[in-house]
Motif scaffolding. Structure first.
Motif, PDB file in Angstrom:
ATOM      1  N   ARG A  86       0.833  -1.213   0.000  1.00 58.98           N
ATOM      2  CA  ARG A  86       0.000   0.000   0.000  1.00 58.98           C
ATOM      3  C   ARG A  86       0.865   1.259   0.000  1.00 58.98           C
ATOM      4  O   ARG A  86       0.415   2.323   0.448  1.00 58.98           O
ATOM      5  N   ALA A  87       2.107   1.134  -0.428  1.00 60.66           N
ATOM      6  CA  ALA A  87       2.988   2.311  -0.459  1.00 60.66           C
ATOM      7  C   ALA A  87       3.001   2.917  -1.855  1.00 60.66           C
ATOM      8  O   ALA A  87       2.820   2.219  -2.862  1.00 60.66           O
ATOM      9  N   VAL A  88       3.209   4.232  -1.872  1.00 59.80           N
ATOM     10  CA  VAL A  88       3.400   4.970  -3.114  1.00 59.80           C
ATOM     11  C   VAL A  88       4.738   5.686  -2.971  1.00 59.80           C
ATOM     12  O   VAL A  88       4.955   6.383  -1.977  1.00 59.80           O
ATOM     13  N   SER A  89       5.648   5.501  -3.925  1.00 61.89           N
ATOM     14  CA  SER A  89       6.913   6.233  -3.896  1.00 61.89           C
ATOM     15  C   SER A  89       6.872   7.322  -4.949  1.00 61.89           C
ATOM     16  O   SER A  89       6.526   7.068  -6.109  1.00 61.89           O
ATOM     17  N   LEU A  90       7.218   8.551  -4.519  1.00 59.65           N
ATOM     18  CA  LEU A  90       7.355   9.657  -5.463  1.00 59.65           C
ATOM     19  C   LEU A  90       8.839   9.875  -5.728  1.00 59.65           C
ATOM     20  O   LEU A  90       9.625  10.019  -4.784  1.00 59.65           O
ATOM     21  N   GLY A  91       9.215   9.878  -6.994  1.00 60.66           N
ATOM     22  CA  GLY A  91      10.606  10.164  -7.363  1.00 60.66           C
ATOM     23  C   GLY A  91      10.627  11.197  -8.474  1.00 60.66           C
ATOM     24  O   GLY A  91       9.578  11.603  -8.990  1.00 60.66           O
ATOM     25  N   LEU A 139       5.365   8.279 -10.179  1.00 54.87           N
ATOM     26  CA  LEU A 139       4.776   7.574  -9.033  1.00 54.87           C
ATOM     27  C   LEU A 139       4.931   6.087  -9.296  1.00 54.87           C
ATOM     28  O   LEU A 139       4.591   5.602 -10.391  1.00 54.87           O
ATOM     29  N   ALA A 140       5.429   5.374  -8.285  1.00 51.13           N
ATOM     30  CA  ALA A 140       5.506   3.915  -8.374  1.00 51.13           C
ATOM     31  C   ALA A 140       4.682   3.347  -7.225  1.00 51.13           C
ATOM     32  O   ALA A 140       4.673   3.906  -6.123  1.00 51.13           O
ATOM     33  N   SER A 141       3.977   2.266  -7.488  1.00 44.98           N
ATOM     34  CA  SER A 141       3.196   1.617  -6.428  1.00 44.98           C
ATOM     35  C   SER A 141       2.873   0.194  -6.859  1.00 44.98           C
ATOM     36  O   SER A 141       2.796  -0.096  -8.056  1.00 44.98           O
ATOM     37  N   ALA A 142       2.682  -0.661  -5.854  1.00 43.16           N
ATOM     38  CA  ALA A 142       2.242  -2.020  -6.175  1.00 43.16           C
ATOM     39  C   ALA A 142       0.712  -2.097  -6.211  1.00 43.16           C
ATOM     40  O   ALA A 142       0.149  -3.164  -6.461  1.00 43.16           O
ATOM     41  N   SER A 143       0.049  -0.966  -5.948  1.00 46.36           N
ATOM     42  CA  SER A 143      -1.426  -0.990  -5.932  1.00 46.36           C
ATOM     43  C   SER A 143      -1.968  -0.627  -7.319  1.00 46.36           C
ATOM     44  O   SER A 143      -1.901   0.523  -7.749  1.00 46.36           O
TER      45      SER A 143
END
Ligand SMILES: Cc1ncc(COP(=O)(O)O)c(C=O)c1O
Length: 342
Positions: free
Chosen positions: A178-183, A199-203
């Motif tokens: 449930r994490a969102v990474s902003l790069g 934005l990267a996420s497994a959701s």
């Protein structure tokens, strides 16, 4: 050569909405386990757009959000503007009153002290304090979110600018579904003018929603910027190293500056990034950071950001130490201090 060919064939039509396939491929290489194409791959957008669309995708009015504070304004203000209830995870101060440490225990207490949070927002390395937790502490943050079922928005814009590369944290999406990474390329790769982030996420539902909403903001990224971002990402190790050298040199200069004025300033040396958040001492502290910064700008052309900009009451200021001209600015500042005019 491949990039030269792509650059020469560049067309200025619309680009693919989720991003250039080669750019997505490059970005996904930063996130173990995240696919390099298809609907579960990262979405390219401007970093600030990423903050805005992530909040729009995850939140509803009335949701509880816990965010680090002081911090980059949109990381809490977008949620507040949507009618969410935002509670702040605040830093502990050192004995001189400088924000020193975000204690995970305080986050845990905050999360247990109210209704379940829908979203926790963190920013490591942190703007403006330069704080970076240990990998074990970051892991605890993730476990707290997991235990509450909260989403985690992890702003990783300053990733790559750790003073010691061994301190680099894993990305949030590697640890939590449930994490969102902003790069993005704005900080570590020093290319904010490209307006390229992701934005990267497994959701999958989260990514689907962001992709839909992007049709209402930029639709797609700028074609030349995407190609330049691919080139920068392929050379990222060399660029990070170059930037780290600049930062380390500047921090040496800052150490001697603050050592020379112990009754005027107190600071916590940052562990990463390009900003820190020192505190004024003595009469300048009583007059307040806004007045001090304004005087320094007006009389000496030195720009510091007063803590009031963050709605933060202590007399602190954000100091950027990422530019090559820091040493010249420090000598101007020294002259002003020694002449008693700042
Ligand atoms: C912590 C943080 N997140 C996000 C952003 C947004 O990046 P950009 O200005 O490239 O959109 C910034 C920019 O200063 C930032 O400091």
């Amino acid at each position: 050569e491949e990039m030269l060919e792509i650059w020469e064939e560049l067309s200025l039509g619309y680009t693919e909405s989720r991003g250039h396939p080669k750019l997505i491929q490059e970005i996904s290489g930063l996130y173990p386990g995240i696919p390099s194409s298809g609907p579960e791959s990262p979405i390219v957008l401007a970093p600030q757009e990423g903050v805005f669309l992530a909040m729009q995708s995850l939140l509803q009015p009335g949701d509880r959000v816990v965010a680090m504070w002081p911090g980059y304004q949109s990381l809490y203000e977008v949620a507040r503007s949507m009618g969410c209830k935002v509670d702040f995870w605040k830093p502990r101060l050192d004995e001189a009153g400088v924000p020193a440490h975000f204690d995970v225990k305080d986050l845990g207490e905050l999360l247990l002290s109210g209704p379940a949070a829908k979203l926790v927002v963190v920013n490591f390395p942190h703007n403006p304090t330069g704080f970076l937790p240990s990998a074990a502490e970051f892991h605890e943050v993730v476990e707290l979110c997991r235990s509450q079922g909260a989403y985690l928005f992890s702003d990783e814009m300053y990733r790559g600018l750790e003073l010691s590369p061994n301190d680099r944290l894993p990305t949030a999406v590697e640890m939590y579904d449930r994490a969102v990474s902003l790069g993005g390329v704005s900080k570590g790769l020093s290319l904010p003018g490209l307006r390229i982030g992701w934005l990267a996420s497994a959701s999958r539902p989260f990514l689907d929603r962001v992709a839909e909403l992007k049709d209402y903001t930029t639709i797609c990224s700028a074609a030349p910027s995407e190609i330049l971002a691919i080139i920068a990402l392929r050379g990222r190790d060399a660029i990070f190293d170059m930037n780290r050298q600049i930062i380390l040199g500047n921090l040496n200069a800052l150490h001697s500056f603050f050592d020379d004025y112990p009754d005027r300033f107190a600071w916590q040396p940052p562990r990463a990034g390009t900003v820190c958040f020192p505190r004024l001492l003595g009469p300048a502290a009583e007059a307040g950071a806004a007045e001090y910064c304004e005087r320094l700008r007006e009389k000496h052309g030195i720009l510091l950001l007063p803590s009031g900009t963050y709605e933060y009451d202590e007399p602190c200021f954000r100091l950027g130490y990422g530019r090559r001209n820091l040493k010249e600015n420090l000598s101007l500042w020294r002259t002003a201090l020694d002449a008693g005019s700042s």
